[in-house]
Design an enzyme around this catalytic site. Structure first.
Site, PDB file in Angstrom:
ATOM      1  N   ARG A  70     -24.524  33.954 -10.414  1.00 10.20           N
ATOM      2  CA  ARG A  70     -23.489  32.920 -10.504  1.00 10.20           C
ATOM      3  C   ARG A  70     -24.001  31.677 -11.222  1.00 10.20           C
ATOM      4  O   ARG A  70     -23.260  31.017 -11.957  1.00 10.20           O
ATOM      5  CB  ARG A  70     -22.991  32.571  -9.101  1.00 10.20           C
ATOM      6  CG  ARG A  70     -22.124  33.677  -8.491  1.00 10.20           C
ATOM      7  CD  ARG A  70     -21.910  33.463  -7.014  1.00 10.20           C
ATOM      8  NE  ARG A  70     -20.792  34.236  -6.487  1.00 10.20           N
ATOM      9  CZ  ARG A  70     -20.395  34.190  -5.216  1.00 10.20           C
ATOM     10  NH1 ARG A  70     -21.032  33.394  -4.355  1.00 10.20           N
ATOM     11  NH2 ARG A  70     -19.388  34.917  -4.790  1.00 10.20           N
ATOM     12  N   HIS A 106     -18.183  38.985  -6.575  1.00 14.10           N
ATOM     13  CA  HIS A 106     -18.002  38.864  -5.132  1.00 14.10           C
ATOM     14  C   HIS A 106     -19.108  39.670  -4.467  1.00 14.10           C
ATOM     15  O   HIS A 106     -19.492  40.722  -4.964  1.00 14.10           O
ATOM     16  CB  HIS A 106     -16.645  39.440  -4.712  1.00 14.10           C
ATOM     17  CG  HIS A 106     -16.541  39.621  -3.232  1.00 14.10           C
ATOM     18  ND1 HIS A 106     -16.228  38.584  -2.385  1.00 14.10           N
ATOM     19  CD2 HIS A 106     -16.759  40.703  -2.440  1.00 14.10           C
ATOM     20  CE1 HIS A 106     -16.244  39.029  -1.135  1.00 14.10           C
ATOM     21  NE2 HIS A 106     -16.563  40.310  -1.137  1.00 14.10           N
TER      22      HIS A 106
END
Ligand code: DAT
Ligand code: MG
Length: 168
Positions: A109, A126
């Site tokens: 991320r 996710h």
């Protein structure tokens, strides 16, 4: 020895930016097994169920547009189940913090995420965050016959008049 399963979703931005290979390479550092994988069209119903705990949040409408692909004109995501020791924390560590600006720049991320002008965290993947969550999510995204390891109990159900799509 404690083996766990965890759900990973490569979100629409990950696919559209051709990051799938990079992300899978990074995740291979966790030394886990991929026991299921598929490309999924995300419906509003699936998005609502997946993020049911966030439905009251101010960013939820944007989040729903993100995961269903409306933001990127891309309604595919890649869903995978990773399995092995400490799979949940292992994958979360490689993923990095929810807010891509606060995420370790070396994490997935941190490297590939961004914050949209709407404030939504566009954070590429996710990853389940607890055992309860991973079980709920894996059962939501996958059917028993799609998992190559029997991790949860199953039952046989007899269906009558069930419609099923088949090849012509
Ligand atoms: P995570 O995906 O790290 O488990 P979460 O489950 O709390 O985080 O939230 C799901 C997604 O919603 C997250 O990946 C990005 C978005 N999101 C969460 N909190 C947000 C916030 N405060 N502002 C904008 N987007 C947010
Ligand atoms: Mg979460």
């Amino acid at each position: 020895m404690h083996k766990e399963a965890t759900l990973v979703i490569i979100k629409p931005d990950g696919l559209i930016k051709s990051l799938t290979g990079n992300i899978l390479s990074r995740l291979s550092e966790a030394k886990l097994k991929i026991i299921a994988a598929k490309i999924v069209r995300v419906t509003v119903e699936l998005a609502d169920k997946h993020y049911n705990h966030l439905k009251g949040e101010p960013f939820y409408p944007e989040l729903a547009k993100y995961i269903t692909g409306v933001l990127h004109g891309e309604n595919r995501v890649m869903a995978l189940v990773y399995y092995g020791e400490n799979a949940i924390s292992g994958v979360r560590n490689l993923a990095g913090a929810t807010n891509p600006e606060q995420a370790d720049p070396v994490s997935i991320r941190g490297a590939y995420g961004r914050i949209l002008t709407t404030g939504l965290f566009e954070n590429v993947i996710h990853a389940s965050s607890s055992l309860d969550e991973s079980e709920r999510e894996i059962k939501l995204w996958f059917s028993p016959d799609e998992l190559t390891v029997d991790i949860y109990e199953t039952e046989e159900v007899i269906l009558e008049n069930a419609k099923k799509e088949s090849w012509k």
